[in-house]
Design an enzyme around this catalytic site. Structure first.
Site, PDB file in Angstrom:
ATOM      1  N   ASP A   1       0.813  -1.222   0.000  1.00 53.78           N
ATOM      2  CA  ASP A   1       0.000   0.000   0.000  1.00 53.78           C
ATOM      3  C   ASP A   1       0.836   1.258   0.000  1.00 53.78           C
ATOM      4  O   ASP A   1       0.421   2.290  -0.530  1.00 53.78           O
ATOM      5  CB  ASP A   1      -0.917   0.018   1.229  1.00 53.78           C
ATOM      6  CG  ASP A   1      -2.228  -0.668   0.943  1.00 53.78           C
ATOM      7  OD1 ASP A   1      -2.659  -1.466   1.787  1.00 53.78           O
ATOM      8  OD2 ASP A   1      -2.786  -0.422  -0.131  1.00 53.78           O
TER       9      ASP A   1
ATOM     10  N   HIS B   1     -14.953   8.992 -17.765  1.00 51.24           N
ATOM     11  CA  HIS B   1     -15.544   9.395 -19.024  1.00 51.24           C
ATOM     12  C   HIS B   1     -14.543  10.238 -19.777  1.00 51.24           C
ATOM     13  O   HIS B   1     -13.972  11.176 -19.226  1.00 51.24           O
ATOM     14  CB  HIS B   1     -16.818  10.209 -18.784  1.00 51.24           C
ATOM     15  CG  HIS B   1     -17.956   9.379 -18.311  1.00 51.24           C
ATOM     16  ND1 HIS B   1     -18.603   8.467 -19.110  1.00 51.24           N
ATOM     17  CD2 HIS B   1     -18.556   9.293 -17.095  1.00 51.24           C
ATOM     18  CE1 HIS B   1     -19.566   7.875 -18.422  1.00 51.24           C
ATOM     19  NE2 HIS B   1     -19.557   8.356 -17.197  1.00 51.24           N
TER      20      HIS B   1
ATOM     21  N   CYS C   1     -13.916   6.159 -23.106  1.00 50.87           N
ATOM     22  CA  CYS C   1     -14.266   6.279 -24.516  1.00 50.87           C
ATOM     23  C   CYS C   1     -13.130   7.015 -25.223  1.00 50.87           C
ATOM     24  O   CYS C   1     -12.569   7.959 -24.672  1.00 50.87           O
ATOM     25  CB  CYS C   1     -15.549   7.095 -24.673  1.00 50.87           C
ATOM     26  SG  CYS C   1     -16.921   6.396 -23.770  1.00 50.87           S
TER      27      CYS C   1
ATOM     28  N   SER D   1     -16.043   3.049 -25.333  1.00 50.96           N
ATOM     29  CA  SER D   1     -15.814   1.869 -24.506  1.00 50.96           C
ATOM     30  C   SER D   1     -17.111   1.514 -23.836  1.00 50.96           C
ATOM     31  O   SER D   1     -17.752   2.366 -23.233  1.00 50.96           O
ATOM     32  CB  SER D   1     -14.793   2.183 -23.407  1.00 50.96           C
ATOM     33  OG  SER D   1     -13.517   1.966 -23.835  1.00 50.96           O
TER      34      SER D   1
END
Lengths: 394, 557
Positions: free
Chosen positions: A77, A162, A204, A230
């Site tokens: 981590d 997006h 996309c 996508s």
């Protein structure tokens, strides 16, 4: 007393002199060549989900599945910077709180028990993302929020959300352009903040984001070409949203088969999610990368296989005489003697807590209901009996 | 002409004049970004690096090494230079300023000790040599101070003892012979060309590096203003073993001298912790022939990751962390031996990972009797043995170069001092060069970045840092040329701190990328409604004037 010779150094040199072709064998020489095959000593991962709102559940699930794979393959981590723009696991609309699923029928919970999100909610902005990449963080930033890579670090960068032709949308209000991203990578290269970089984007028209890269040692993969969208994979009827994007779904399936000692290479990664499964055409870019992708192991970026050397020499130390330790002990005791014995109970004002007076409530004017009720009563009174009685009241 | 029309025309002209004379400069000044002045010419000069490294060598001839007529001509000094052209922008020059002299009476006395180590200490008491210099005492071949088969002894404190046959002939020939003897000593005790090239790895292509120096540069941490060292004791079975370790005393006694000596290079902070129920991620196999559990070299790579998740680190600092782990195996897996690539046991039972730290396995099965002891057993760890291994690993990780001296050399091990003075000098040479190279690369790329992007605001503090960095780099290069290694290191450290501070300043974030269409989209709604009436009225005035002139011409005819 002879000084210690470095046997391993001579061994390494002789191995290198004899065998320098890179083959995938498991013999002794193969291990010695490990040093020069990849040239990296540590691994980092920057995983970013840029969308908020409940219907973008799949983007958070994308990032978390890559996070899960990367942790499973060994990156700790402290070397992962996870940025999630919204909290799906504890969202009010989540019918199964504290879980984020990636398969329908809730087969795989990618949220897990020990997820460590470094940037959450509104902290995921273009500015913070670029600051993490270039290292220009304010001095008060804690270690877990920094990308402390050096010139021998392999970094995996995964972006999802997006996007469009040449940009990626952050938080529904701002966007990062491919030029900015390319410039950020160039600044990382100038400061040698990475040895090799693997850039994966699942949006996309994702291929437009890697068109502008110009720094060396970068390999890029995208889920769709310019002009294509996508698509998401499958909705879950109980949760009510699409759970994953297709590209990352098949990527996760591919990564589940990888274990830390696996020899799968990048050519296998390029074959993930062909057009028949993904509907969009995944793309990749390797012209800036110096090694042949066939010789790059998946675990070079997704895992953290450490190089080790046996320690052949030791320094001869002589133990000191006792007085050193005694002095320290007496010093320690002198500090420890307390001036006044305090008992735990006395430190709390228990008497005040138990016998406390009732809390003074501030007076509030009467609220709307009472006011309305009294107004109604007074109006009816005056309507019935006339206004001349007003003077008796006021 | 009407008065009103005249007035209208004057008004339009006045407005246009105001817009052009007052408005446009005002708009320009209020929308420009503040950019403080940067010394661009000096920065451009930094692009090409011409380093001259000067080493002061003193060659002291003891009695019986030089013929009397040669002795009369001493003391004298010579300068030897080596030029290395690395690439188009980097040039290296090594200067060895050698002073030859005869030994004083006190030095002769000091050389009369029984062992070379004592002679070394006695010589050091007489005079302390400057940082970066090398002193070579030439002993007669008949001297039996050095052991059999050894003709060079390298001590702890920048001195070396060399045996030499007295020979006749011209002085120059004798001096060249001595130089030939001294050359391998200098290669061992002072910087080597390989180390300097490795320190410049930022600037030059990796193809020029030798494989060994590549391994060295990958293993050692890069130069950083501070390091954090964490010692961890891993006890997987506290129900059987109650392990005590006096870590504070051990650090104070064994590690602190090394860290104090390295204080000019960087700051160190040391802490320690004990982890219970921490297991190695790998299952060791039982080997019947050795009746011990073994970890093969291949499986060592997978040991570190599961453990690393449990090691903490200081959240406040971003310095690199060196982890040293001491693992005490549980009784079910004792004794645990590490096997190397050839299947043989390793005497230190330890391994290290480049740029991370080291792990040592400490077997306790022979410290108590398994059947009779009452659990949990109290165990005390022998810190001198443990620290010996950790100290060796620490030296490797911090970049103290491993020397492979040629035949006939005897190099005294550092012992409790941690690091010999000349080893430290080697480290200082490569760190200074590395700092100077990194700082100049940072400054040049920063200036390039600021040049390319016209929108970034350059505050005064950034300009100040850049100026500091440039002056410090120039000072460091000058000090390297003069041979003052300690000052050169100090300046190079200042240079790197200032340049990193300037480069990573949070205010330099390039968020101001505006594509041209966005710029138009912002300015057009503001300026177009204002400019269109002004332009149209100006056009009208011009067309009226032209018309009038045409009429006048027509009237004239």
């Amino acid at each position: 007393m002879m000084g210690s010779l470095n046997i391993l150094g001579i061994l390494t040199v002789s191995f290198v002199l004899f065998h320098f072709s890179v083959t995938q064998t498991n013999d002794v020489e193969g291990r010695a060549r490990q040093f020069f095959r990849s040239g990296h000593t540590n691994n980092w991962a920057v995983l970013v989900c840029t969308s908020r709102f409940w219907f973008n559940y799949r983007h958070v699930a994308n990032s978390l599945s890559v996070y899960r794979s990367v942790k499973r393959l060994g990156i700790p981590d402290s070397h992962i910077v996870l940025m999630l723009a919204d909290d799906m696991a504890c969202n009010h609309r989540n019918p199964k709180p504290a879980t984020v699923f990636s398969h329908k029928n809730m087969e795989l919970n990618v949220y897990g028990d020990d997820v460590e999100v470094d940037y959450r909610g509104y902290e995921v902005t273009v500015e913070n993302f670029l600051r993490v990449l270039t290292g220009r963080l304010p001095p008060s930033t804690p270690r877990s929020k920094r990308l402390l890579s050096d010139d021998h670090s392999n970094i995996l960068i995964y972006l999802t959300g997006h996007g469009g032709n040449g940009f990626l949308k952050f938080q529904d209000s701002e966007e990062i352009s491919n030029v900015e991203l390319a410039d950020a990578f160039e600044q990382m290269w100038q400061k040698r903040r990475y040895h090799e970089l693997l850039f994966i984007i699942d949006t996309c028209q994702g291929a437009s984001m890697y068109e502008r890269f110009y720094s060396p040692n970068i390999m890029a993969l995208a889920s769709s070409q310019v002009g294509e969208d996508s698509l998401s994979h499958q909705p879950d009827l109980a949760i009510g949203v699409h759970l994953m994007d297709r590209y990352t779904f098949y990527l996760l399936e591919f990564l589940e088969d990888i274990h830390p000692a696996s020899q799968a290479n990048m050519n296998d990664l390029f074959k993930v999610c062909p057009k028949s499964q993904c509907v969009s055409t995944p793309g990749h870019r390797t012209d800036l990368f110096q090694r042949d992708p066939g010789s790059v192991l998946i675990t070079d970026f997704f895992g953290s296989v450490r190089k080790v050397e046996i320690t052949m020499e030791t320094i001869d130390l002589t133990a000191a005489a006792e007085p050193l330790l005694e002095e320290k002990e007496t010093r320690v005791f002198a500090e420890d003697s307390p001036t006044q014995m305090l008992s735990y109970v006395d430190q709390l004002p228990v008497a005040e807590i138990i016998h406390q007076k009732p809390k003074q409530k501030n007076w509030h004017p009467p609220d709307g209901f009472i006011l309305g009720l009294w107004t109604l009563i007074i109006l009816i009174f005056f309507k019935t009996y006339g206004v001349k009685h007003l003077k008796h009241i006021f | 002409m009407d008065l009103e029309k005249q007035r209208g025309r004057n008004a339009a002209l006045a407005i246009a004049a105001v817009v052009v004379i007052v408005g446009i400069p005002l708009w320009w000044r209020t929308t420009e970004t503040y950019r403080a002045w940067l010394p661009m010419t000096q920065i451009r000069e930094l692009d090409s690096l011409h380093l001259c490294l000067t080493v002061e060598v003193e060659v002291v001839f003891a009695q019986g090494t030089l013929a009397p007529d040669h002795q009369k001509k001493l003391p004298l000094s010579q300068v030897r230079e080596q030029d290395h052209h690395v690439d188009t922008e980097t040039n290296l020059k090594y200067r060895y300023e050698t002073k030859y002299r005869t030994a004083t009476i006190m030095e002769e006395d000091a050389l009369n000790q029984p062992t070379p180590a004592e002679a070394d200490t006695a010589l050091h008491i007489l005079s302390e040599s400057a940082c970066g210099s090398v002193v070579v005492y030439v002993l007669p071949a008949s001297s039996n101070l050095l052991a059999e088969g050894v003709n060079v002894f390298v001590g702890l404190k920048r001195t070396a003892l060399v045996t030499f046959e007295q020979r006749t002939g011209p002085l120059q020939a004798v001096l060249s012979a001595i130089d030939a003897e001294v050359e391998p000593v200098l290669q061992t005790m002072s910087f080597g060309h390989r180390d300097i090239i490795a320190a410049l790895s930022n600037r030059i292509r990796l193809a020029k590096l030798s494989k060994e120096s590549l391994v060295d540069s990958m293993r050692a941490f890069k130069s950083s203003p501070g390091y954090e060292i964490t010692f961890s004791l891993l006890n997987p079975s506290p129900q059987y073993h109650k392990v005590q370790w006096d870590i504070e005393g051990a650090v104070q006694q064994y590690i602190q001298p090394l860290l104090d000596k390295m204080a000019p290079v960087s700051n160190f902070s040391v802490d320690s912790q004990i982890l219970y129920y921490a297991v190695l991620g790998v299952n060791p196999r039982f080997d019947k022939t050795a009746s011990a559990f073994t970890l093969s070299a291949d499986s060592l790579a997978h040991v570190i990751n599961p453990v690393e998740a449990r090691l903490g680190s200081n959240a406040a600092s971003s310095n690199p962390v060196l982890n040293f782990l001491l693992y005490v195996p549980d009784p079910q897996h004792s004794p645990l031996i590490i096997r190397d690539h050839r299947g043989q046991g390793v005497s230190t039972n330890a391994f290290h990972s480049p740029r991370w730290g080291g792990i040592m396995v400490y077997n306790v099965n022979d410290m108590y009797d398994k059947d009779t002891a009452s659990l949990p057993v109290n165990l005390n760890i022998d810190m001198s043995k443990v620290m010996g291994v950790f100290l060796a690993q620490l030296r490797l990780l911090l970049g103290v170069h491993q020397v492979r001296p040629p035949k006939g050399f005897e190099v005294q091990g550092p012992g409790n001092a941690g690091v010999a003075d000349w080893e430290l000098d080697r480290l200082l040479w490569s760190r200074s060069v590395e700092n100077v190279a990194t700082a100049s690369a940072t400054i040049t790329s920063l200036s390039q970045l600021l040049d390319e992007i016209g929108n970034i605001v350059i505050n005064d503090n950034i300009a100040q840092q850049v100026l500091n960095a440039v002056t410090a780099i120039q000072a460091a290069i000058a000090e390297l040329e003069a041979g003052n290694l300690a000052f050169a290191l100090q300046y190079s450290r200042e240079a790197i701190l200032a340049s990193e501070c300037a480069f990573f300043d949070p205010s330099l974030l390039h968020l101001l990328y505006f594509p041209d269409d966005q710029k138009f989209a912002i300015y057009i709604p503001l300026f177009l409604p204002m400019c269109v009436p002004i332009l149209l009225s100006l056009l009208k005035i011009v067309s009226e004037v032209r018309q009038k002139r045409a009429e006048k011409n027509a009237k004239k005819d």
